[in-house]
Write a protein that holds these residues in place. Structure first.
Motif, PDB file in Angstrom:
ATOM      1  N   TYR A   1      37.562 -16.273  38.203  1.00  0.00           N
ATOM      2  CA  TYR A   1      39.018 -16.222  38.110  1.00  0.00           C
ATOM      3  C   TYR A   1      39.602 -16.299  39.511  1.00  0.00           C
ATOM      4  N   ASP A   2      40.300 -17.390  39.806  1.00  0.00           N
ATOM      5  CA  ASP A   2      40.845 -17.564  41.157  1.00  0.00           C
ATOM      6  C   ASP A   2      42.362 -17.449  41.196  1.00  0.00           C
ATOM      7  N   GLY A   3      42.954 -16.947  40.118  1.00  0.00           N
ATOM      8  CA  GLY A   3      44.412 -16.795  40.102  1.00  0.00           C
ATOM      9  C   GLY A   3      44.903 -15.681  41.001  1.00  0.00           C
ATOM     10  N   VAL A   4      44.038 -14.697  41.265  1.00  0.00           N
ATOM     11  CA  VAL A   4      44.379 -13.579  42.147  1.00  0.00           C
ATOM     12  C   VAL A   4      43.370 -13.538  43.276  1.00  0.00           C
ATOM     13  N   GLN A   5      43.856 -13.610  44.511  1.00  0.00           N
ATOM     14  CA  GLN A   5      42.998 -13.486  45.691  1.00  0.00           C
ATOM     15  C   GLN A   5      42.961 -12.028  46.132  1.00  0.00           C
ATOM     16  N   ILE A   6      41.842 -11.609  46.704  1.00  0.00           N
ATOM     17  CA  ILE A   6      41.652 -10.194  47.033  1.00  0.00           C
ATOM     18  C   ILE A   6      41.149 -10.038  48.460  1.00  0.00           C
ATOM     19  N   SER A   7      41.379  -8.852  49.014  1.00  0.00           N
ATOM     20  CA  SER A   7      40.816  -8.492  50.309  1.00  0.00           C
ATOM     21  C   SER A   7      40.611  -6.986  50.326  1.00  0.00           C
ATOM     22  N   LEU A   8      39.664  -6.550  51.156  1.00  0.00           N
ATOM     23  CA  LEU A   8      39.243  -5.156  51.147  1.00  0.00           C
ATOM     24  C   LEU A   8      38.968  -4.684  52.567  1.00  0.00           C
ATOM     25  N   SER A   9      39.340  -3.433  52.854  1.00  0.00           N
ATOM     26  CA  SER A   9      38.998  -2.803  54.118  1.00  0.00           C
ATOM     27  C   SER A   9      38.850  -1.311  53.882  1.00  0.00           C
ATOM     28  N   HIS A  10      38.006  -0.674  54.671  1.00  0.00           N
ATOM     29  CA  HIS A  10      37.880   0.781  54.589  1.00  0.00           C
ATOM     30  C   HIS A  10      37.423   1.320  55.931  1.00  0.00           C
ATOM     31  N   THR A  11      37.902   2.502  56.261  1.00  0.00           N
ATOM     32  CA  THR A  11      37.504   3.185  57.481  1.00  0.00           C
ATOM     33  C   THR A  11      37.684   4.677  57.268  1.00  0.00           C
ATOM     34  N   GLU A  12      36.673   5.444  57.629  1.00  0.00           N
ATOM     35  CA  GLU A  12      36.693   6.896  57.427  1.00  0.00           C
ATOM     36  C   GLU A  12      37.069   7.213  55.983  1.00  0.00           C
ATOM     37  N   ASP A  13      38.193   7.934  55.756  1.00  0.00           N
ATOM     38  CA  ASP A  13      38.539   8.315  54.382  1.00  0.00           C
ATOM     39  C   ASP A  13      39.629   7.438  53.775  1.00  0.00           C
ATOM     40  N   LEU A  14      39.895   6.282  54.377  1.00  0.00           N
ATOM     41  CA  LEU A  14      40.920   5.366  53.866  1.00  0.00           C
ATOM     42  C   LEU A  14      40.273   4.141  53.216  1.00  0.00           C
ATOM     43  N   LEU A  15      40.737   3.814  52.000  1.00  0.00           N
ATOM     44  CA  LEU A  15      40.355   2.591  51.304  1.00  0.00           C
ATOM     45  C   LEU A  15      41.612   1.733  51.162  1.00  0.00           C
ATOM     46  N   LEU A  16      41.504   0.438  51.457  1.00  0.00           N
ATOM     47  CA  LEU A  16      42.661  -0.461  51.466  1.00  0.00           C
ATOM     48  C   LEU A  16      42.326  -1.736  50.709  1.00  0.00           C
ATOM     49  N   VAL A  17      43.220  -2.149  49.807  1.00  0.00           N
ATOM     50  CA  VAL A  17      43.024  -3.345  48.988  1.00  0.00           C
ATOM     51  C   VAL A  17      44.285  -4.198  49.047  1.00  0.00           C
TER      52      VAL A  17
END
Length: 292
Positions: free
Chosen positions: A118-134
């Motif tokens: 499914y390519d209708g939604v593009q995603i990215s991810l990052s995390h450091t210490e106690d933070l998760l980011l999407v």
């Protein structure tokens, strides 16, 4: 709390959305996708620790990432890996209106994650210490990155590893106390842009740059001249009083998609198979009671 970010001309951005756990409120994610064709969400690691899911449930949630999870030997690295992937699957499930265990992640050769099939939604991810980011986006590529706001980056070798000649000149002209915050912002912008274009660390940070004063920005060539146009948008935020996060979004030129529900965007046979395997009643509540 977030501090106001500064965006370049182009796409508008909503404020990052805090998700307190699998049973959190996902309506803001869908709202931002409908309004801005993108959403940025963040969570604390403690709310997404994989030991809450249990072995069989975690294995089902991680899917193809299960083997990679088992290969990791450092406990905290394993925890962040699993928590970030589970959060990403819940976020994608919220966007697609499917259970998180129905979302399968794939990876490009550079390591960039995508939604398999499914390519209708593009995603990215990052995390450091106690933070998760999407980050999620439709009709565009997206990259996100997070770093400690108080990270020390100033020192010898800026021009060899991090900054363009123009950036080095501007950083050296700053007051000493302003240098590291400016460098952290530059670092996260460069990471986010590299992730969005799918090159990761293959794209040397000394080959492209940004403005150092925090103004609405665009990619700059090493000499400081503009390197991109209005198809790219950038924004930087402060999160939880100790993290700097940046977002890069590049429009694909094919317009945006406001309806991201899987049953309207995927092949009907795939949707039918998902419904048969998971139970039609589960597809709109994301299986949080059964899977966490």
């Amino acid at each position: 709390m977030t501090a106001p970010g500064k965006a370049s001309p182009g796409r508008t951005f909503g404020e990052p959305i805090a998700i307190t756990g699998p049973r959190g409120d996902w309506s803001g994610v869908r709202r931002d996708l409908a309004t801005h064709a993108g959403a940025i969400l963040y969570a604390r690691l403690a709310d997404w620790r994989p030991d809450r899911a249990g072995g069989p449930r975690l294995r089902a949630l991680l899917g193809r990432d299960w083997a990679r999870y088992l290969d990791l030997t450092h406990p905290e690295v394993r925890t962040r890996f699993a928590a970030s992937r589970v959060l990403l699957k819940f976020a994608a499930g919220a966007a697609l209106h499917v259970p998180p265990q129905a979302v399968e992640l794939g990876y490009t050769p550079s390591g960039r994650p995508y939604l398999h099939g499914y390519d209708g939604v593009q995603i990215s991810l990052s995390h450091t210490e106690d933070l998760l980011l999407v980050g999620l986006a439709t009709g565009a590529v997206i990259g996100v990155d997070a770093e400690r706001a108080d990270r020390r980056l100033y020192g010898a070798g800026l021009g060899r590893h991090l900054c363009t000649p123009r950036e080095v000149e501007l950083i050296e002209a700053m007051e000493p106390e302003d240098r590291d915050p400016a460098l952290v912002r530059l670092w996260t912008l460069k990471e986010a842009y590299s992730k969005a274009i799918g090159l990761g660390m293959q794209f040397r940070f000394t080959d492209f740059g940004f403005e150092t004063d925090g103004t609405p920005t665009e990619v700059r060539r090493p000499d400081g001249t503009p390197g991109t146009g209005s198809e790219w948008s950038f924004r930087t935020y402060s999160l939880l009083d100790r993290y700097t996060v940046s977002v890069a979004v590049g429009d694909s030129g094919f317009g945006v998609t406001t309806d991201t529900q899987a049953h309207t965007m995927l092949d009907g046979g795939i949707v039918d198979a998902l419904a048969d395997a998971l139970g039609a009643d589960d597809t709109d509540r994301h299986g949080t009671d059964d899977w966490w």
